[in-house]
Design an enzyme around this catalytic site. Structure first.
Site, mmCIF file in Angstrom:
data_model
loop_
_atom_site.group_PDB
_atom_site.id
_atom_site.type_symbol
_atom_site.label_atom_id
_atom_site.label_comp_id
_atom_site.label_asym_id
_atom_site.label_seq_id
_atom_site.Cartn_x
_atom_site.Cartn_y
_atom_site.Cartn_z
ATOM 1 N N ASP A 114 19.671 -1.366 37.133
ATOM 2 C CA ASP A 114 20.620 -2.301 37.744
ATOM 3 C C ASP A 114 20.132 -3.736 37.519
ATOM 4 O O ASP A 114 20.820 -4.697 37.867
ATOM 5 C CB ASP A 114 20.862 -1.982 39.221
ATOM 6 C CG ASP A 114 19.648 -2.213 40.098
ATOM 7 O OD1 ASP A 114 18.536 -2.386 39.557
ATOM 8 O OD2 ASP A 114 19.811 -2.224 41.339
ATOM 9 N N SER A 115 18.963 -3.867 36.874
ATOM 10 C CA SER A 115 18.514 -5.190 36.408
ATOM 11 C C SER A 115 19.531 -5.774 35.434
ATOM 12 O O SER A 115 19.463 -6.960 35.100
ATOM 13 C CB SER A 115 17.141 -5.085 35.730
ATOM 14 O OG SER A 115 17.150 -4.063 34.750
ATOM 15 N N ASP B 90 20.246 4.096 36.804
ATOM 16 C CA ASP B 90 19.738 3.492 38.040
ATOM 17 C C ASP B 90 20.918 3.322 39.001
ATOM 18 O O ASP B 90 21.903 2.652 38.664
ATOM 19 C CB ASP B 90 19.149 2.119 37.669
ATOM 20 C CG ASP B 90 18.309 1.527 38.775
ATOM 21 O OD1 ASP B 90 18.036 2.230 39.759
ATOM 22 O OD2 ASP B 90 17.909 0.357 38.619
ATOM 23 N N GLU C 257 16.256 3.551 44.323
ATOM 24 C CA GLU C 257 15.295 2.743 45.091
ATOM 25 C C GLU C 257 15.079 3.446 46.423
ATOM 26 O O GLU C 257 16.030 3.685 47.170
ATOM 27 C CB GLU C 257 15.815 1.310 45.258
ATOM 28 C CG GLU C 257 15.819 0.565 43.947
ATOM 29 C CD GLU C 257 16.028 -0.937 44.083
ATOM 30 O OE1 GLU C 257 15.981 -1.477 45.209
ATOM 31 O OE2 GLU C 257 16.232 -1.576 43.028
ATOM 32 N N GLU D 241 6.521 -0.552 41.843
ATOM 33 C CA GLU D 241 6.809 -1.923 41.388
ATOM 34 C C GLU D 241 6.075 -2.964 42.223
ATOM 35 O O GLU D 241 6.159 -2.980 43.459
ATOM 36 C CB GLU D 241 8.335 -2.182 41.435
ATOM 37 C CG GLU D 241 8.679 -3.602 40.962
ATOM 38 C CD GLU D 241 10.127 -3.823 40.576
ATOM 39 O OE1 GLU D 241 10.911 -2.852 40.553
ATOM 40 O OE2 GLU D 241 10.470 -4.992 40.294
HETATM 41 O O1 KIV Z 1 16.592 -2.120 37.392
HETATM 42 C C1 KIV Z 1 15.559 -1.990 36.731
HETATM 43 O O2 KIV Z 1 15.486 -2.346 35.551
HETATM 44 C C2 KIV Z 1 14.410 -1.382 37.379
HETATM 45 C C3 KIV Z 1 13.119 -1.348 36.634
HETATM 46 C C4 KIV Z 1 12.572 -2.693 36.430
HETATM 47 C C5 KIV Z 1 12.148 -0.425 37.252
HETATM 48 O O3 KIV Z 1 14.521 -0.952 38.493
#
Ligand code: KIV
Length: 269
Positions: free
Chosen positions: A42-43, A81, A113, A179
């Site tokens: 979700d980044s 994610d 998460e 993290e």
């Molecule tokens: O959303 C993401 O890319 C992440 C990673 C950085 C672990 O959660």
């Protein structure tokens, strides 16, 4: 592709590599480089969608990009994610949202998460055949409570993170992302768990590492302190786009070889 079982069995073996990908082209390059796991993080909220954080990212956005990454790979484990509020409110909606990534988009697993509220969900998903990657320490979806600062730096917080990791392993998670926590805490958790840990800003003792693709490529305008750029793609892109603009403005592009003429139109024009 490494199976979930192989990943689960890997602590102590060759380090696991995980990289984020948000589109099919990048996913193909990630696979060609031999990456074990492509994470549709979700980044994407910050990395490609122009948001300030990950909170606005929707199930549809993750689903669409999960499909693209799955189509761009054959031999890489694809992990979707789950975005903010797609899980954790009620169990049925959470399971349906996670299931969609596997059933409709070709993900092999989901990442969640983790907190106290995700233990039952992790158990349920694992029971029905949806493998889960847990994620503890800094969890960016909780930015409004924690900010983006290091986590687990005092004994109570460290114990809570270690406990959450253990509880998610017991609930069935096959790997756990750590993290932005102290490397000695990450080493301790890695030692304690029988599933692999995958670190980001958690030192070198984890069983694997994950980074955001934009940071690896040198495409981000800001990178977190624990990331490293292995290229300078931002500069390359900027130079190529600049050269295109100059070529159009100078009348050098398109040249004859980029154009075609239809003889049949000679009488008309
Ligand atoms: O959303 C993401 O890319 C992440 C990673 C950085 C672990 O959660």
């Amino acid at each position: 592709m490494p199976s979930v079982q192989e990943i689960r069995a890997s602590p102590g073996g060759e380090p696991i590599t995980m990289v984020t990908a948000y589109d099919a082209v990048t996913a193909t390059l990630v696979e060609e480089a031999g990456v074990d796991i492509a994470l549709i993080g979700d980044s994407m909220g910050n990395a490609v969608l122009g948001y300030d954080d990950t909170l606005p990212v929707t199930v549809e956005e993750v689903a669409s990009r999960t499909g693209a990454v799955a189509r761009g790979t054959d031999d890489t484990l694809v992990v979707a994610d789950m975005p903010f509020l797609s899980f954790g409110t009620d169990l049925q909606t959470s399971v349906e949202n996670c299931g969609r990534m596997v059933k409709e988009e070709g993900a092999n697993a989901v990442k969640i998460e983790s907190g106290e509220h995700t233990i039952e969900l992790t158990e349920r998903l694992t029971d029905i055949g949806i493998p889960v990657v847990a994620h503890v320490g800094l969890t960016p979806q909780s930015v409004n409570q924690t900010g983006y600062t290091r986590q687990g730096t005092d004994p109570e917080a460290a114990k809570r993170i270690a406990r959450l990791a253990r509880e998610h392993e017991a609930a069935g998670a096959f790997a756990c992302i750590l993290e932005h926590i102290p490397s000695n805490l990450a080493a301790e958790i890695t030692d304690e768990l029988s599933i692999p840990t995958i670190g980001i800003g958690a030192g070198s003792d984890c069983d694997g590492q994950v980074l955001v693709i934009n940071d690896i490529l040198g495409l981000s305008d800001r990178t977190p302190p624990f990331a490293k750029s292995f290229g300078n793609v931002r500069e390359e892109m900027s130079a190529a786009i600049g050269e295109y603009v100059d070529a159009v403005e100078d009348g050098e592009f398109p040249a004859d070889e980029h154009s075609h003429v239809a003889e049949e139109l000679d009488e008309l024009y």
